[in-house]
Design a protein around this motif. Structure first.
Motif, PDB file in Angstrom:
ATOM      1  N   SER A  20      -6.529  50.470  30.670  1.00 54.47           N
ATOM      2  CA  SER A  20      -6.572  49.706  31.918  1.00 54.47           C
ATOM      3  C   SER A  20      -7.883  49.938  32.664  1.00 54.47           C
ATOM      4  O   SER A  20      -8.525  48.996  33.137  1.00 54.47           O
ATOM      5  CB  SER A  20      -5.389  50.085  32.805  1.00 54.47           C
ATOM      6  OG  SER A  20      -5.434  49.401  34.031  1.00 54.47           O
ATOM      7  N   LEU A  21      -8.294  51.207  32.763  1.00 52.34           N
ATOM      8  CA  LEU A  21      -9.554  51.530  33.437  1.00 52.34           C
ATOM      9  C   LEU A  21     -10.747  50.993  32.657  1.00 52.34           C
ATOM     10  O   LEU A  21     -11.744  50.566  33.246  1.00 52.34           O
ATOM     11  CB  LEU A  21      -9.673  53.036  33.639  1.00 52.34           C
ATOM     12  CG  LEU A  21      -8.677  53.634  34.633  1.00 52.34           C
ATOM     13  CD1 LEU A  21      -8.712  55.151  34.563  1.00 52.34           C
ATOM     14  CD2 LEU A  21      -8.952  53.147  36.037  1.00 52.34           C
ATOM     15  N   ASN A  22     -10.635  50.955  31.343  1.00 57.04           N
ATOM     16  CA  ASN A  22     -11.697  50.396  30.508  1.00 57.04           C
ATOM     17  C   ASN A  22     -11.813  48.892  30.734  1.00 57.04           C
ATOM     18  O   ASN A  22     -12.914  48.368  30.918  1.00 57.04           O
ATOM     19  CB  ASN A  22     -11.439  50.698  29.033  1.00 57.04           C
ATOM     20  CG  ASN A  22     -12.458  50.068  28.138  1.00 57.04           C
ATOM     21  OD1 ASN A  22     -12.181  49.048  27.522  1.00 57.04           O
ATOM     22  ND2 ASN A  22     -13.625  50.662  28.066  1.00 57.04           N
ATOM     23  N   SER A  23     -10.694  48.201  30.762  1.00 53.64           N
ATOM     24  CA  SER A  23     -10.735  46.754  30.956  1.00 53.64           C
ATOM     25  C   SER A  23     -11.229  46.386  32.359  1.00 53.64           C
ATOM     26  O   SER A  23     -11.772  45.305  32.558  1.00 53.64           O
ATOM     27  CB  SER A  23      -9.376  46.120  30.684  1.00 53.64           C
ATOM     28  OG  SER A  23      -8.429  46.516  31.643  1.00 53.64           O
ATOM     29  N   ALA A  24     -11.068  47.298  33.310  1.00 56.42           N
ATOM     30  CA  ALA A  24     -11.568  47.076  34.668  1.00 56.42           C
ATOM     31  C   ALA A  24     -13.051  47.425  34.800  1.00 56.42           C
ATOM     32  O   ALA A  24     -13.654  47.205  35.846  1.00 56.42           O
ATOM     33  CB  ALA A  24     -10.758  47.898  35.664  1.00 56.42           C
ATOM     34  N   GLY A  25     -13.630  48.004  33.729  1.00 57.30           N
ATOM     35  CA  GLY A  25     -15.042  48.356  33.758  1.00 57.30           C
ATOM     36  C   GLY A  25     -15.326  49.692  34.427  1.00 57.30           C
ATOM     37  O   GLY A  25     -16.462  49.980  34.775  1.00 57.30           O
ATOM     38  N   ILE A  26     -14.307  50.511  34.594  1.00 61.84           N
ATOM     39  CA  ILE A  26     -14.478  51.806  35.245  1.00 61.84           C
ATOM     40  C   ILE A  26     -14.785  52.894  34.221  1.00 61.84           C
ATOM     41  O   ILE A  26     -15.568  53.797  34.486  1.00 61.84           O
ATOM     42  CB  ILE A  26     -13.225  52.149  36.078  1.00 61.84           C
ATOM     43  CG1 ILE A  26     -13.072  51.113  37.203  1.00 61.84           C
ATOM     44  CG2 ILE A  26     -13.303  53.556  36.650  1.00 61.84           C
ATOM     45  CD1 ILE A  26     -11.765  51.180  37.954  1.00 61.84           C
ATOM     46  N   LEU A  27     -14.158  52.790  33.048  1.00 62.90           N
ATOM     47  CA  LEU A  27     -14.403  53.749  31.971  1.00 62.90           C
ATOM     48  C   LEU A  27     -14.986  53.044  30.755  1.00 62.90           C
ATOM     49  O   LEU A  27     -14.699  51.868  30.519  1.00 62.90           O
ATOM     50  CB  LEU A  27     -13.111  54.432  31.525  1.00 62.90           C
ATOM     51  CG  LEU A  27     -12.440  55.396  32.476  1.00 62.90           C
ATOM     52  CD1 LEU A  27     -11.166  55.938  31.838  1.00 62.90           C
ATOM     53  CD2 LEU A  27     -13.360  56.544  32.849  1.00 62.90           C
ATOM     54  N   THR A  28     -15.781  53.774  29.973  1.00 66.19           N
ATOM     55  CA  THR A  28     -16.264  53.269  28.694  1.00 66.19           C
ATOM     56  C   THR A  28     -15.147  53.444  27.662  1.00 66.19           C
ATOM     57  O   THR A  28     -14.134  54.088  27.944  1.00 66.19           O
ATOM     58  CB  THR A  28     -17.501  54.043  28.211  1.00 66.19           C
ATOM     59  OG1 THR A  28     -17.117  55.390  27.924  1.00 66.19           O
ATOM     60  CG2 THR A  28     -18.617  54.028  29.240  1.00 66.19           C
ATOM     61  N   LYS A  29     -15.344  52.918  26.466  1.00 64.09           N
ATOM     62  CA  LYS A  29     -14.338  53.078  25.419  1.00 64.09           C
ATOM     63  C   LYS A  29     -14.184  54.534  25.011  1.00 64.09           C
ATOM     64  O   LYS A  29     -13.154  54.942  24.498  1.00 64.09           O
ATOM     65  CB  LYS A  29     -14.686  52.219  24.214  1.00 64.09           C
ATOM     66  CG  LYS A  29     -14.485  50.754  24.482  1.00 64.09           C
ATOM     67  CD  LYS A  29     -14.672  49.911  23.253  1.00 64.09           C
ATOM     68  CE  LYS A  29     -14.416  48.453  23.617  1.00 64.09           C
ATOM     69  NZ  LYS A  29     -14.400  47.596  22.456  1.00 64.09           N
ATOM     70  N   LYS A  30     -15.187  55.339  25.254  1.00 61.62           N
ATOM     71  CA  LYS A  30     -15.118  56.771  24.932  1.00 61.62           C
ATOM     72  C   LYS A  30     -14.500  57.582  26.068  1.00 61.62           C
ATOM     73  O   LYS A  30     -14.398  58.799  25.982  1.00 61.62           O
ATOM     74  CB  LYS A  30     -16.508  57.300  24.601  1.00 61.62           C
ATOM     75  CG  LYS A  30     -17.055  56.732  23.315  1.00 61.62           C
ATOM     76  CD  LYS A  30     -18.362  57.383  22.947  1.00 61.62           C
ATOM     77  CE  LYS A  30     -18.844  56.851  21.604  1.00 61.62           C
ATOM     78  NZ  LYS A  30     -20.042  57.533  21.150  1.00 61.62           N
ATOM     79  N   GLY A  31     -14.119  56.925  27.169  1.00 60.70           N
ATOM     80  CA  GLY A  31     -13.467  57.618  28.265  1.00 60.70           C
ATOM     81  C   GLY A  31     -14.400  58.189  29.323  1.00 60.70           C
ATOM     82  O   GLY A  31     -13.975  58.943  30.185  1.00 60.70           O
TER      83      GLY A  31
END
Length: 58
Positions: free
Chosen positions: A31-42
């Protein structure tokens, strides 16, 4: 904003909070990745790097 609109918004926020509490760690990261807050690596993206100071990695 009318009282009716405010009440509907508060109910929506409460539902979303309950959904977030029920998320698994993987779902939360996605969810945070899709919002642009986290990268795919976390890792936090550049605009959110200050948040990394508040997050305790386990």
């Amino acid at each position: 904003m009318s009282d009716k609109d405010f009440k509907a918004l508060m109910e929506l926020a409460a539902r979303k909070l309950e959904e977030a509490k029920a998320m698994s760690k993987k779902e939360a990261i996605q969810s945070l990745n899709s919002a642009g807050i986290l990268t795919k690596k976390g890792k936090f993206t550049k605009p959110y790097t200050e948040l990394e100071k508040l997050v305790v990695a386990k």
